[in-house]
Design an enzyme around this catalytic site. Structure first.
Site, short mmCIF file in Angstrom:
data_model
loop_
_atom_site.label_atom_id
_atom_site.label_comp_id
_atom_site.label_asym_id
_atom_site.label_seq_id
_atom_site.Cartn_x
_atom_site.Cartn_y
_atom_site.Cartn_z
CG ASP A 171 -6.74 30.34 65.12
OD1 ASP A 171 -7.93 30.08 65.30
OD2 ASP A 171 -6.36 31.33 64.48
CG ASP B 120 -1.15 30.64 66.31
OD1 ASP B 120 -2.37 30.66 66.50
OD2 ASP B 120 -0.61 31.22 65.37
NE ARG C 221 -9.41 32.08 63.64
CZ ARG C 221 -9.19 33.36 63.89
NH1 ARG C 221 -10.10 34.26 63.55
NH2 ARG C 221 -8.08 33.76 64.48
CB THR D 280 6.09 31.03 62.82
OG1 THR D 280 5.16 32.02 62.39
CG2 THR D 280 5.32 29.80 63.27
CD1 TRP E 99 -4.61 30.75 58.01
CD2 TRP E 99 -3.48 28.96 58.71
NE1 TRP E 99 -3.27 31.06 57.98
CE2 TRP E 99 -2.56 29.98 58.41
CE3 TRP E 99 -3.02 27.73 59.19
CZ2 TRP E 99 -1.18 29.81 58.55
CZ3 TRP E 99 -1.66 27.56 59.33
CH2 TRP E 99 -0.74 28.59 59.02
#
Length: 336
Positions: A187, A160, A248, A107, A250
């Site tokens: 997202d 992301d 949503r 990430t 997470w």
């Protein structure tokens, strides 16, 4: 997302548009701050932003001349107070770009800008991740430091795009995004920070589907009152009507105490926003386990009374202002 473990099913990606934001008056350079200039053509002190960061002390103002700067820019926690600013005031003139996916770099490694320092300011530039293989998250910005400000920036990605992350547990970082542009599909505004997005255009990309993605994915710790606030902003996109979810739930790493908090208030919602299903389940967790609400929005995408579009009362909304999201224990207030 999540930061560890298997990510959700990959989806198709479209190229990020490079629309230029209008000229914005830039705040003054801090008094007595050291200043260096980055220019790709060699006319400054450094030709790369990372070289300038490596040579700069905390608190340095780094002016960036027009150009395209490739590769990750990393601001370590050991260098607080850094300012990165484009020299023209037009965000499209200065582009920091990468194309690294989390599937190969993790990430943090995928982020075009990895900002772990506190008290930083970024303004008048573009940060993009153009990864186009459509099979992984690929961050434009990883904001991992407290009291960060982003003004007149463009954040371009797909999956992301923008992460606000304070680490596991109840530790929380704060970021303020003002008069900017954020683009993505899945997202693309997410994390567990106290994040305020103010007076900003949020554009959902078209996946050519009846499911055109999710704007937010909050993982706010249950001990923190505030998570993601979108205020005085415009939610838009080329997607078909009622195909984009506001967000949503997470539960990062499956954590039961990741009870995401998102409020969308005083904003204009385009017709691409779902009526039924505006808030979505994720990884087996119901959206009802999170704290998702709206208040005083306008536009074709506002609620027409469906049961899954919770509205915050005016009395409660008085306590959910941008200032309150960011105040913390030190009273920080960068709000314009």
């Amino acid at each position: 997302m999540p930061l560890h473990g298997t990510r959700r099913t990959a989806v198709a990606r479209t190229a990020a548009a490079l629309a230029v934001l209008p000229l914005t008056v830039m705040p003054a350079t801090p008094a007595n701050a050291a200043t260096v200039t980055v220019a790709a053509d060699g006319s400054g002190n450094h030709t790369t932003i990372q070289a300038a960061l490596a040579a700069s002390a905390p608190g340095t103002v780094i002016n960036i001349k027009p150009g395209t700067y490739r590769g990750q820019v990393s601001i370590p926690a050991s260098k607080p107070g850094i300012t990165l600013q484009g020299t023209t005031g037009t965000s499209g003139d200065i582009v920091i770009t990468g194309s690294t996916p989390a599937s190969t770099a993790g990430t943090a490694g995928s982020a075009t800008v990895l900002n772990l320092a506190k008290d930083t300011t970024v303004k008048g530039l573009t940060i993009a991740n153009t990864y186009a293989a459509h099979d992984s998250q690929a961050l434009a910005l990883y904001a991992g430091g407290d009291r960060q400000v982003y003004r007149n920036v463009r954040l371009l990605g797909y999956q992301d795009t923008f992460l606000s992350w304070g680490g596991t547990g109840a530790s929380q970082v704060r970021q303020y995004v003002y008069k900017s542009y954020i683009e993505g599909a899945v997202d693309f505004i997410y994390g567990n920070g106290a994040l305020v997005i103010d007076s900003t255009t949020i554009r959902s990309l078209d996946r050519g589907s009846t499911n055109n993605g999710y704007i937010t994915a909050a993982a706010t710790h249950s001990g923190n009152r505030y998570g993601i606030l979108i205020t005085r902003s415009t939610l838009t996109g080329p997607s078909a009507a009622r195909t984009v979810a506001l967000g949503r739930c997470w539960h990062a790493g499956g954590a039961a105490d990741a009870i995401g908090q998102v409020l969308v208030r005083d904003s204009a919602l385009g017709g691409h926003i779902r009526q039924a299903g505006a808030w979505q389940d994720m990884s087996g967790f119901s959206w009802k386990t999170c704290r998702f609400t709206e208040y005083n929005n306008t536009g074709a995408g506002t609620s027409t009374g469906t049961a899954d579009r919770p509205q915050m009362s005016g009395t409660t909304a008085a306590g959910y202002t941008a200032q309150n999201y960011l105040a913390g224990s030190d009273g920080w207030n960068p709000v314009q």
